[in-house]
Design a protein around this motif. Structure first.
Motif, short mmCIF file in Angstrom:
data_model
loop_
_atom_site.label_atom_id
_atom_site.label_comp_id
_atom_site.label_asym_id
_atom_site.label_seq_id
_atom_site.Cartn_x
_atom_site.Cartn_y
_atom_site.Cartn_z
N TYR A 84 8.20 96.25 9.23
CA TYR A 84 9.53 96.87 9.24
C TYR A 84 10.48 96.13 8.32
CZ TYR A 84 14.20 98.07 10.84
OH TYR A 84 15.52 98.45 10.88
N SER A 120 12.13 103.78 13.40
CA SER A 120 13.21 103.92 14.39
C SER A 120 12.89 103.16 15.67
CB SER A 120 13.44 105.40 14.71
OG SER A 120 13.85 106.11 13.56
N ARG A 144 13.34 99.45 14.99
CA ARG A 144 14.77 99.16 14.86
C ARG A 144 15.44 99.10 16.24
NH1 ARG A 144 16.13 103.46 12.36
NH2 ARG A 144 15.42 102.69 10.34
N GLU A 145 15.07 100.02 17.10
CA GLU A 145 15.62 100.03 18.46
C GLU A 145 15.18 98.80 19.23
OE1 GLU A 145 17.83 101.87 21.61
OE2 GLU A 145 17.69 102.27 19.45
#
Length: 239
Positions: A16, A27, A30-31
């Protein structure tokens, strides 16, 4: 799906950070970084490792043919057929460079895990750390500078609105075995200066973070609230 095992999770976070994930997978990571303290630290470790790796690469001027390909890849219109060095600085500072080199960096790092980021600093060394929203490398919020005599300055780049019943607390961490150490409460939007006696010795890779705590600060000897901003010290000068 986020792996439960530590090493597969670390590898995924590394992908990432390098920009190799897309869509739902990016996503999800990232979360995770935004809400999991360990994941946020893994992301910062990867960023530090990659910065150190990039520092080891000697600058190279690309050939004319390669330079034209780079311009095309970045969507730059070749205004003239000047030498590659004419635009090398702009190329080096471009985000596109990281996209072009991410695959090679990923291979290098995955083939050889770099040693820990903590290093002995020379006497009179100066450091800086950019504190960012966890998982958001494009959102710097505070800057830490430590000059040659050990004085630390924390300067704000943002004006966050903090609830009246909450406090922002400044922390540092050198060795996870020793745990974090509080550097006091911070008024949002306003900088502060701390003496060398308050800070102690600083090392490259040392962690600094701001957390949201109950009014008056954490009731424990460690952070209890969410991380607002986090970053690691980078050596910028040494005698």
């Amino acid at each position: 799906m986020i792996p439960e095992a530590v090493e597969p999770r670390r590898a995924l976070i590394g992908e990432y950070v390098l920009g190799l994930l897309e869509g739902p997978e990016a996503s999800a990571v990232r979360e995770l970084i935004a809400h999991d303290r360990d994941a946020a630290r893994m992301a910062l470790e990867w960023e530090q490792h990659l910065l150190e790796l990039a520092d080891e690469l000697p600058p190279q001027t690309p050939s004319l043919v390669l330079w034209e390909r780079v311009q095309q890849s970045l969507g730059w219109a070749p205004a003239s057929r000047g030498t590659p060095a004419d635009g090398f600085t702009r190329w080096w500072n471009s985000l596109g460079l990281w996209r072009l080199t991410s695959g090679a960096l990923a291979l290098l790092v995955l083939l050889s895990w770099l040693p820990g980021v903590l290093r002995e600093a020379p006497v009179g060394a100066s450091f800086t750390a950019v504190l960012q929203v966890p998982g958001e490398s494009a959102k710097p919020g505070w800057v830490v500078t430590v000059d040659g005599d050990g004085t630390l300055k924390l300067e704000s780049l943002v004006a966050d609105q903090i609830p009246a019943d909450r406090s922002v607390q400044f922390w540092t961490l050198i060795d996870p075995k020793d745990g974090p150490r509080s550097l006091g409460l911070i008024e949002p939007g306003k900088g502060t200066t701390l003496s060398a006696e308050q800070i102690g010795a600083v090392q490259a890779g040392q962690l600094f973070e701001l957390t949201l705590e109950p009014s008056g600060g954490s009731p424990l000897d460690r952070p209890t609230g969410p991380v607002l901003y986090i970053g690691r010290a980078v050596l910028i000068a040494g005698n």
